[in-house]
Design a protein around this motif. Sequence first.
Motif: not given
Length: 259
Positions: A212-213, A215
Amino acid sequence: MQIKDQLHRILEFKETPKRIVSLVPSQTELLVDLGLKDAIVGITKFCVHPETLRKEKTIVGGTKQVKLDLIESLKPDIILCNKEENTKMMVEELQQLAPIHISDVYDLESCFELIKMYGELFDVTEKALRLTANIQSERQNFKQTISIQTKKSVVYFIWKDPYMVAGGDTFINYMLQDAGFLNIFSNRKRYPEISLEASELEKADCILLSSEPFPFKEKHVNELKNRFPDKEIRVVDGELFSWYGSRLLKSYPYFKTLP
């Protein structure tokens, strides 16, 4: 009661705040682990820990945009924000609804300061002190396991299209160092955009792709393997490098599993 936030802003309360809106996922989890779950009335869609919380609390938006009318309807006594996670414009709008406590966390010392602040603000000082002690214990235990290991030079990707990495003045950089890594972009500010042609990448022993952010998945590992066939590339748990607060209890055991 007067309380300072981490931007040294003074907040005044007649009594302990009982209705909390939290707009930062790591801080939401921290509140729950301090025994304040029942006091939380509003959270973001990114507040994923504990898993059931989004079914139990009102979701007021994200970390950059929120529904002001919905927050106002919750009648919060306090709204918890973060200097980096939330926008200045959003905070200014929220100030019309309730007192805003803003965190600014960039290392363990400032993390522990925030936990202490919450302990005092929400009258859970003993739990806050215990949590800090437990994190320190996990960290010390981990440090004993890496004392003789050679540090690897790494680059830590947080985004794709454009590629962005963690620079030196970030909490991620602090945790990379604590985990025993050397961040090759520690001389850059915040989260710089880079090209895969950047000369610094040749210095990296390992390329870390955060979950993250953005993926990052194994397919992205394979894509980069084609570009850097001789480098170690792996996806790492971004929460355990970037979430401050009680999630740090899981960070140091996780670091033991990394090469």
